[in-house]
Enzyme design. Structure first.
Site, PDB file in Angstrom:
ATOM      1  N   ASP A 192       0.829  -1.210   0.000  1.00 33.81           N
ATOM      2  CA  ASP A 192       0.000   0.000   0.000  1.00 33.81           C
ATOM      3  C   ASP A 192       0.862   1.258   0.000  1.00 33.81           C
ATOM      4  O   ASP A 192       2.076   1.193   0.174  1.00 33.81           O
ATOM      5  CB  ASP A 192      -0.983  -0.018   1.187  1.00 33.81           C
ATOM      6  CG  ASP A 192      -0.312  -0.417   2.498  1.00 33.81           C
ATOM      7  OD1 ASP A 192       0.919  -0.248   2.620  1.00 33.81           O
ATOM      8  OD2 ASP A 192      -1.008  -0.896   3.398  1.00 33.81           O
TER       9      ASP A 192
ATOM     10  N   ASN B 267      -7.372  -2.465  14.204  1.00 33.08           N
ATOM     11  CA  ASN B 267      -8.761  -2.690  13.788  1.00 33.08           C
ATOM     12  C   ASN B 267      -8.907  -3.931  12.911  1.00 33.08           C
ATOM     13  O   ASN B 267      -9.962  -4.167  12.342  1.00 33.08           O
ATOM     14  CB  ASN B 267      -9.307  -1.458  13.053  1.00 33.08           C
ATOM     15  CG  ASN B 267      -8.531  -1.166  11.767  1.00 33.08           C
ATOM     16  OD1 ASN B 267      -7.668  -1.943  11.366  1.00 33.08           O
ATOM     17  ND2 ASN B 267      -8.831  -0.056  11.132  1.00 33.08           N
TER      18      ASN B 267
ATOM     19  N   HIS C 188      -7.231  -4.560  10.090  1.00 35.38           N
ATOM     20  CA  HIS C 188      -7.006  -4.389   8.642  1.00 35.38           C
ATOM     21  C   HIS C 188      -5.773  -5.147   8.166  1.00 35.38           C
ATOM     22  O   HIS C 188      -4.854  -5.428   8.934  1.00 35.38           O
ATOM     23  CB  HIS C 188      -6.965  -2.909   8.241  1.00 35.38           C
ATOM     24  CG  HIS C 188      -5.734  -2.158   8.640  1.00 35.38           C
ATOM     25  ND1 HIS C 188      -5.666  -0.789   8.635  1.00 35.38           N
ATOM     26  CD2 HIS C 188      -4.505  -2.567   9.050  1.00 35.38           C
ATOM     27  CE1 HIS C 188      -4.467  -0.396   9.009  1.00 35.38           C
ATOM     28  NE2 HIS C 188      -3.748  -1.449   9.268  1.00 35.38           N
TER      29      HIS C 188
ATOM     30  N   GLU D  95      -9.795  -1.884   4.999  1.00 39.16           N
ATOM     31  CA  GLU D  95     -10.304  -1.474   6.304  1.00 39.16           C
ATOM     32  C   GLU D  95     -11.600  -2.220   6.651  1.00 39.16           C
ATOM     33  O   GLU D  95     -12.325  -2.662   5.758  1.00 39.16           O
ATOM     34  CB  GLU D  95     -10.575   0.041   6.292  1.00 39.16           C
ATOM     35  CG  GLU D  95      -9.344   0.895   5.998  1.00 39.16           C
ATOM     36  CD  GLU D  95      -8.358   0.981   7.164  1.00 39.16           C
ATOM     37  OE1 GLU D  95      -8.277   0.036   7.972  1.00 39.16           O
ATOM     38  OE2 GLU D  95      -7.665   2.007   7.260  1.00 39.16           O
TER      39      GLU D  95
HETATM   40  P1  PGA Z   1       2.044  -1.160  12.472  1.00 40.02           P
HETATM   41  O1  PGA Z   1       0.907  -1.368  11.415  1.00 40.02           O
HETATM   42  O2  PGA Z   1       3.113  -2.124  12.105  1.00 40.02           O
HETATM   43  O3  PGA Z   1       2.518   0.253  12.304  1.00 40.02           O
HETATM   44  O4  PGA Z   1       1.465  -1.440  13.797  1.00 40.02           O
HETATM   45  C1  PGA Z   1       0.603  -2.662  11.014  1.00 40.02           C
HETATM   46  C2  PGA Z   1      -0.551  -2.600  10.046  1.00 40.02           C
HETATM   47  O5  PGA Z   1      -1.353  -1.668  10.160  1.00 40.02           O
HETATM   48  O6  PGA Z   1      -0.650  -3.461   9.178  1.00 40.02           O
END
Ligand code: PGA
Length: 266
Positions: free
Chosen positions: A85, A156, A158, A163
Protein backbone atom coordinates in the site's frame (compact mmCIF):
# COMPACT_ATOMS: atom_id res chain seq x y z
CA UNK A 1 22.91 -15.59 14.74
CA UNK A 2 21.31 -18.99 15.31
CA UNK A 3 17.67 -19.27 14.34
CA UNK A 4 15.43 -18.55 17.32
CA UNK A 5 12.90 -21.25 18.12
CA UNK A 6 9.23 -20.51 18.79
CA UNK A 7 8.08 -20.91 22.37
CA UNK A 8 4.76 -22.26 21.08
CA UNK A 9 3.49 -23.61 17.77
CA UNK A 10 -0.31 -23.52 17.37
CA UNK A 11 -2.69 -24.76 14.70
CA UNK A 12 -5.65 -22.37 14.46
CA UNK A 13 -8.51 -21.70 12.02
CA UNK A 14 -6.37 -18.79 10.77
CA UNK A 15 -3.34 -20.97 10.05
CA UNK A 16 -0.18 -22.03 11.86
CA UNK A 17 0.96 -19.61 14.57
CA UNK A 18 4.56 -19.48 15.75
CA UNK A 19 4.76 -17.65 19.06
CA UNK A 20 8.16 -16.18 19.93
CA UNK A 21 9.28 -14.89 23.32
CA UNK A 22 9.79 -11.37 21.98
CA UNK A 23 9.65 -9.17 18.90
CA UNK A 24 13.40 -9.41 18.24
CA UNK A 25 13.36 -13.21 17.96
CA UNK A 26 10.15 -13.12 15.94
CA UNK A 27 11.68 -10.61 13.52
CA UNK A 28 14.74 -12.78 12.95
CA UNK A 29 12.50 -15.81 12.33
CA UNK A 30 10.38 -13.82 9.85
CA UNK A 31 13.46 -12.57 7.96
CA UNK A 32 14.76 -16.12 7.70
CA UNK A 33 11.39 -17.29 6.41
CA UNK A 34 11.52 -14.61 3.68
CA UNK A 35 15.13 -15.53 2.83
CA UNK A 36 14.29 -19.22 2.50
CA UNK A 37 11.25 -18.41 0.34
CA UNK A 38 13.54 -16.38 -1.95
CA UNK A 39 15.99 -19.29 -2.16
CA UNK A 40 13.24 -21.82 -2.89
CA UNK A 41 11.62 -19.66 -5.59
CA UNK A 42 14.99 -18.96 -7.17
CA UNK A 43 15.67 -22.70 -7.35
CA UNK A 44 12.22 -23.43 -8.73
CA UNK A 45 11.84 -20.65 -11.33
CA UNK A 46 15.02 -18.61 -11.34
CA UNK A 47 13.55 -15.60 -9.54
CA UNK A 48 11.43 -14.59 -6.56
CA UNK A 49 8.57 -12.15 -6.19
CA UNK A 50 7.88 -10.86 -2.68
CA UNK A 51 5.09 -8.65 -1.35
CA UNK A 52 6.26 -6.24 1.34
CA UNK A 53 4.60 -4.25 4.10
CA UNK A 54 5.47 -1.13 6.09
CA UNK A 55 4.73 0.34 9.54
CA UNK A 56 6.35 -0.19 12.92
CA UNK A 57 5.98 -3.98 12.82
CA UNK A 58 8.45 -5.09 10.10
CA UNK A 59 11.39 -2.75 10.82
CA UNK A 60 13.29 -5.50 12.67
CA UNK A 61 12.57 -7.92 9.83
CA UNK A 62 14.14 -5.53 7.31
CA UNK A 63 17.10 -4.93 9.63
CA UNK A 64 17.77 -8.65 9.74
CA UNK A 65 17.29 -9.08 5.98
CA UNK A 66 19.96 -6.40 5.47
CA UNK A 67 22.20 -8.29 7.89
CA UNK A 68 21.62 -11.53 5.97
CA UNK A 69 22.53 -9.67 2.78
CA UNK A 70 25.72 -8.24 4.31
CA UNK A 71 27.02 -11.27 6.11
CA UNK A 72 25.19 -14.34 4.92
CA UNK A 73 25.18 -14.03 1.12
CA UNK A 74 21.46 -13.25 0.71
CA UNK A 75 21.09 -11.56 -2.68
CA UNK A 76 18.09 -9.68 -4.08
CA UNK A 77 19.48 -9.57 -7.62
CA UNK A 78 16.77 -11.80 -9.08
CA UNK A 79 14.06 -10.67 -6.68
CA UNK A 80 11.20 -8.31 -7.40
CA UNK A 81 9.08 -6.73 -4.69
CA UNK A 82 5.59 -5.24 -4.59
CA UNK A 83 4.52 -3.16 -1.63
CA UNK A 84 1.09 -3.60 -0.16
CA UNK A 85 0.00 0.00 0.00
CA UNK A 86 0.88 3.68 -0.21
CA UNK A 87 -0.63 6.92 1.08
CA UNK A 88 -2.54 8.73 -1.65
CA UNK A 89 -1.64 12.32 -2.45
CA UNK A 90 1.84 11.79 -1.03
CA UNK A 91 4.98 12.00 -3.16
CA UNK A 92 7.45 9.08 -3.09
CA UNK A 93 10.10 11.66 -2.11
CA UNK A 94 8.23 12.68 1.06
CA UNK A 95 9.49 11.12 4.25
CA UNK A 96 6.01 9.86 5.13
CA UNK A 97 5.60 7.91 1.92
CA UNK A 98 5.96 4.15 2.06
CA UNK A 99 8.38 4.35 -0.88
CA UNK A 100 10.61 6.48 1.36
CA UNK A 101 10.17 4.03 4.26
CA UNK A 102 11.20 1.11 2.03
CA UNK A 103 14.21 3.02 0.75
CA UNK A 104 15.32 3.75 4.30
CA UNK A 105 14.71 0.31 5.74
CA UNK A 106 15.60 -2.01 2.86
CA UNK A 107 16.00 -0.80 -0.70
CA UNK A 108 19.06 1.40 -0.09
CA UNK A 109 20.92 -1.39 1.70
CA UNK A 110 20.55 -4.42 -0.57
CA UNK A 111 21.20 -5.33 -4.21
CA UNK A 112 17.55 -5.00 -5.23
CA UNK A 113 17.16 -3.30 -8.60
CA UNK A 114 15.06 -0.08 -8.63
CA UNK A 115 13.10 -1.37 -11.64
CA UNK A 116 12.09 -4.43 -9.61
CA UNK A 117 11.08 -2.75 -6.34
CA UNK A 118 7.53 -1.56 -6.87
CA UNK A 119 5.39 0.66 -4.68
CA UNK A 120 1.99 2.05 -5.68
CA UNK A 121 2.34 5.69 -6.75
CA UNK A 122 0.58 8.14 -4.43
CA UNK A 123 0.96 10.90 -7.03
CA UNK A 124 -1.22 9.15 -9.62
CA UNK A 125 -3.86 11.61 -10.92
CA UNK A 126 -7.39 10.85 -9.74
CA UNK A 127 -8.54 10.07 -13.28
CA UNK A 128 -5.78 7.47 -13.68
CA UNK A 129 -6.13 5.67 -10.33
CA UNK A 130 -8.14 2.73 -11.66
CA UNK A 131 -5.71 2.23 -14.54
CA UNK A 132 -2.72 2.45 -12.18
CA UNK A 133 -4.23 -0.13 -9.81
CA UNK A 134 -5.06 -2.47 -12.71
CA UNK A 135 -1.53 -2.06 -14.04
CA UNK A 136 -0.06 -2.94 -10.63
CA UNK A 137 -2.13 -6.14 -10.61
CA UNK A 138 -0.91 -6.90 -14.13
CA UNK A 139 2.73 -6.40 -13.15
CA UNK A 140 2.38 -8.87 -10.28
CA UNK A 141 0.81 -11.39 -12.63
CA UNK A 142 3.44 -10.87 -15.36
CA UNK A 143 6.13 -11.35 -12.72
CA UNK A 144 4.69 -14.80 -12.00
CA UNK A 145 2.65 -13.91 -8.91
CA UNK A 146 3.79 -13.37 -5.34
CA UNK A 147 5.82 -16.16 -3.74
CA UNK A 148 5.22 -14.59 -0.35
CA UNK A 149 3.20 -11.67 0.96
CA UNK A 150 4.43 -10.11 4.20
CA UNK A 151 1.62 -8.58 6.27
CA UNK A 152 1.02 -6.79 9.53
CA UNK A 153 -2.36 -6.48 11.19
CA UNK A 154 -3.94 -3.19 12.22
CA UNK A 155 -5.48 -2.70 15.67
CA UNK A 156 -8.76 -2.69 13.79
CA UNK A 157 -7.89 -5.94 12.00
CA UNK A 158 -7.01 -4.39 8.64
CA UNK A 159 -4.56 -6.02 6.21
CA UNK A 160 -2.85 -3.58 3.90
CA UNK A 161 -5.40 -0.77 3.92
CA UNK A 162 -8.35 -3.10 3.49
CA UNK A 163 -10.30 -1.47 6.30
CA UNK A 164 -13.12 -3.04 8.37
CA UNK A 165 -16.53 -2.55 6.79
CA UNK A 166 -19.80 -4.37 6.40
CA UNK A 167 -19.28 -5.95 3.02
CA UNK A 168 -20.58 -9.23 1.73
CA UNK A 169 -17.92 -11.96 2.10
CA UNK A 170 -17.82 -12.82 -1.62
CA UNK A 171 -17.38 -9.14 -2.52
CA UNK A 172 -14.64 -8.71 0.10
CA UNK A 173 -12.76 -11.75 -1.21
CA UNK A 174 -12.92 -10.31 -4.74
CA UNK A 175 -11.37 -6.90 -3.90
CA UNK A 176 -8.41 -6.02 -6.11
CA UNK A 177 -5.97 -3.09 -5.78
CA UNK A 178 -7.95 0.10 -5.16
CA UNK A 179 -8.16 3.54 -3.56
CA UNK A 180 -9.68 3.67 -0.07
CA UNK A 181 -10.49 6.09 2.75
CA UNK A 182 -8.55 5.32 5.91
CA UNK A 183 -10.47 4.09 8.96
CA UNK A 184 -10.44 6.41 12.04
CA UNK A 185 -8.34 3.87 14.00
CA UNK A 186 -5.77 3.80 11.18
CA UNK A 187 -5.60 7.60 11.16
CA UNK A 188 -5.21 7.62 14.94
CA UNK A 189 -2.37 5.07 14.75
CA UNK A 190 -0.79 6.81 11.75
CA UNK A 191 -0.48 10.04 13.77
CA UNK A 192 2.58 8.50 15.45
CA UNK A 193 4.49 9.17 12.21
CA UNK A 194 3.18 12.75 11.93
CA UNK A 195 4.40 14.14 15.24
CA UNK A 196 1.25 12.90 16.97
CA UNK A 197 -0.99 15.16 14.86
CA UNK A 198 -3.81 13.07 13.33
CA UNK A 199 -4.90 16.02 11.16
CA UNK A 200 -1.69 15.59 9.14
CA UNK A 201 -2.33 11.91 8.31
CA UNK A 202 -3.48 11.47 4.69
CA UNK A 203 -7.13 10.47 4.41
CA UNK A 204 -6.74 8.15 1.44
CA UNK A 205 -4.43 5.36 0.35
CA UNK A 206 -3.90 2.92 -2.47
CA UNK A 207 -3.89 -0.70 -1.36
CA UNK A 208 -3.66 -4.18 -2.78
CA UNK A 209 -7.07 -5.75 -2.38
CA UNK A 210 -7.97 -8.78 -0.30
CA UNK A 211 -7.97 -10.94 -3.45
CA UNK A 212 -4.52 -9.66 -4.48
CA UNK A 213 -3.13 -10.52 -1.05
CA UNK A 214 -4.78 -13.92 -0.75
CA UNK A 215 -3.52 -14.95 -4.21
CA UNK A 216 0.06 -15.05 -2.88
CA UNK A 217 1.54 -18.55 -2.80
CA UNK A 218 2.39 -18.00 0.87
CA UNK A 219 1.43 -15.42 3.46
CA UNK A 220 3.54 -14.40 6.43
CA UNK A 221 1.62 -12.23 8.88
CA UNK A 222 3.20 -10.53 11.88
CA UNK A 223 1.57 -9.34 15.10
CA UNK A 224 3.66 -7.77 17.84
CA UNK A 225 2.56 -6.28 21.15
CA UNK A 226 -0.52 -6.36 23.36
CA UNK A 227 -2.31 -3.68 21.30
CA UNK A 228 -2.62 -6.21 18.46
CA UNK A 229 -3.95 -9.04 20.64
CA UNK A 230 -7.72 -8.41 20.30
CA UNK A 231 -7.56 -8.13 16.49
CA UNK A 232 -5.20 -11.11 16.26
CA UNK A 233 -7.45 -13.33 18.38
CA UNK A 234 -10.53 -12.37 16.36
CA UNK A 235 -8.71 -12.90 13.05
CA UNK A 236 -7.54 -16.34 14.11
CA UNK A 237 -10.68 -17.68 15.73
CA UNK A 238 -13.84 -15.79 14.64
CA UNK A 239 -15.79 -16.59 11.49
CA UNK A 240 -14.29 -14.79 8.46
CA UNK A 241 -15.81 -11.35 8.00
CA UNK A 242 -14.80 -8.05 6.40
CA UNK A 243 -15.47 -6.49 9.81
CA UNK A 244 -12.06 -8.04 10.68
CA UNK A 245 -10.29 -8.15 7.30
CA UNK A 246 -7.41 -10.30 8.63
CA UNK A 247 -9.96 -13.05 9.40
CA UNK A 248 -10.34 -13.54 5.63
CA UNK A 249 -6.90 -15.14 5.73
CA UNK A 250 -8.66 -18.19 7.18
CA UNK A 251 -9.94 -18.92 3.66
CA UNK A 252 -6.36 -19.76 2.57
CA UNK A 253 -5.10 -21.01 5.94
CA UNK A 254 -2.89 -23.80 4.50
CA UNK A 255 -0.65 -21.15 2.93
CA UNK A 256 -0.41 -18.96 6.02
CA UNK A 257 2.11 -18.64 8.83
CA UNK A 258 1.61 -16.16 11.65
CA UNK A 259 4.74 -15.04 13.48
CA UNK A 260 3.75 -13.30 16.70
CA UNK A 261 5.31 -12.33 19.99
CA UNK A 262 3.99 -13.57 23.32
CA UNK A 263 2.03 -10.35 23.95
CA UNK A 264 0.01 -10.55 20.73
CA UNK A 265 -1.82 -13.77 21.58
CA UNK A 266 -3.54 -15.32 24.61
P1 PGA B 1 2.04 -1.16 12.47
O1 PGA B 1 0.91 -1.37 11.41
O2 PGA B 1 3.11 -2.12 12.10
O3 PGA B 1 2.52 0.25 12.30
O4 PGA B 1 1.46 -1.44 13.80
C1 PGA B 1 0.60 -2.66 11.01
C2 PGA B 1 -0.55 -2.60 10.05
O5 PGA B 1 -1.35 -1.67 10.16
O6 PGA B 1 -0.65 -3.46 9.18
Amino acid sequence: MTAPLPARNLETPGGRVLVFANKADASVAAARQIASTIDAARTLRGKACIGLSTGATPTGVYRHLVELHRSDGLSFRDVSTFNLDEYYGVSPAEEHSYRYYMHQHLFAHVDLSPNRSHVLDGTTPEFAVDAHCAEYERWIELDGGLDLQLLGIGRNGHIGFNEPQSLDLAKALALRTHLIYLHPTTIEDGARDFGGDASLVPRQALTMGVATILAARSILILAFGAAKRPATMRALFEAPTMEIPASLIQTVRDRVVWIVDAEAID
